[in-house]
Design an enzyme around this catalytic site. Sequence first.
Site, short mmCIF file in Angstrom:
data_model
loop_
_atom_site.label_atom_id
_atom_site.label_comp_id
_atom_site.label_asym_id
_atom_site.label_seq_id
_atom_site.Cartn_x
_atom_site.Cartn_y
_atom_site.Cartn_z
N VAL A 109 0.90 -1.15 0.18
CA VAL A 109 -0.21 -0.01 0.11
C VAL A 109 0.95 1.17 -0.04
CG1 VAL A 109 -1.64 1.30 1.31
CG2 VAL A 109 -1.81 -1.19 1.37
N VAL A 111 1.00 5.71 -1.26
CA VAL A 111 0.49 6.57 -1.65
C VAL A 111 1.40 7.78 -1.52
CG1 VAL A 111 -1.42 8.40 -1.01
CG2 VAL A 111 -2.01 6.16 -0.65
N GLY A 117 -2.64 12.24 3.65
CA GLY A 117 -3.36 13.22 4.57
C GLY A 117 -4.93 14.05 3.86
N GLY A 119 -7.16 11.81 2.35
CA GLY A 119 -7.98 10.82 2.58
C GLY A 119 -8.05 9.90 1.35
N LEU A 120 -6.98 10.01 0.33
CA LEU A 120 -6.72 9.05 -0.55
C LEU A 120 -6.24 7.85 -0.20
CD1 LEU A 120 -5.58 11.73 -2.96
CD2 LEU A 120 -7.63 10.81 -3.17
N LYS A 122 -7.04 6.31 2.48
CA LYS A 122 -8.31 5.40 3.05
C LYS A 122 -9.10 5.25 1.91
CE LYS A 122 -12.07 6.49 6.32
NZ LYS A 122 -12.65 7.36 7.10
N ASP A 145 3.87 -1.59 9.09
CA ASP A 145 4.92 -1.01 10.03
C ASP A 145 4.09 -0.24 11.32
OD1 ASP A 145 6.90 -1.84 8.25
OD2 ASP A 145 6.82 -0.32 6.86
N GLN A 147 4.34 2.69 12.43
CA GLN A 147 3.91 4.04 12.04
C GLN A 147 2.59 4.14 11.37
OE1 GLN A 147 6.55 2.74 10.65
NE2 GLN A 147 6.97 3.43 8.48
N TYR A 152 -4.32 1.88 9.78
CA TYR A 152 -5.30 0.61 9.59
C TYR A 152 -6.23 0.43 10.42
CZ TYR A 152 -1.82 -0.03 5.82
OH TYR A 152 -1.33 0.21 4.69
#
Length: 172
Positions: A109, A111, A117, A119-120, A122, A145, A147, A152
């Site tokens: 995953v 981005v 930050g 909403g993308l 998500k 990870d 951080q 999640y």
Amino acid sequence: MGFWKSLFATSDATPSKPAPTNDYTEFNGTSSTNPRIFFSTEREIDLYDLEELCDAVGWSRRPLRKVKKAIQHSFLVVSMWEQRGAQRRLVGFSRATSDHAFNATIWDVVVHPDYQGKGLGKALMKQVIKKLRSEDISNITLFADPQVIDFYRGLGFMPDPEGIKGMFWYPD
């Protein structure tokens, strides 16, 4: 990499790459209509674009032949694109492996930092989960990870409720 792409890019009048057509879904969470963000399950992803995306978040490089093989053998691939006029840019990516019946594991995953930050991430995860659920996959796992655990958790993922620790084997 970006320099060479811009040097050989076509004019804005014609797209440099055709927009993915397989399972096009637009994201409506952006504040303006320009740029557009959309998702695709098309597997034809330029590996150099994906490598550039992974570089942007600081991931270590992986052999492109292995990345290509991982994508080919994945159960699901979801990419996220920014469209500005005729130009499009890969800004997010994820994939999942599965037993095609009960279980799937989400991998890779990513981005682009410019799009975090908003909403993308998500929205990308919701696309992955929606697709897996549409295939009647009920057990979805991932490795996170430290951080990004809270990210999640916000999507409904939780640590193993029975406290069972995952086990891993690595070659010497």
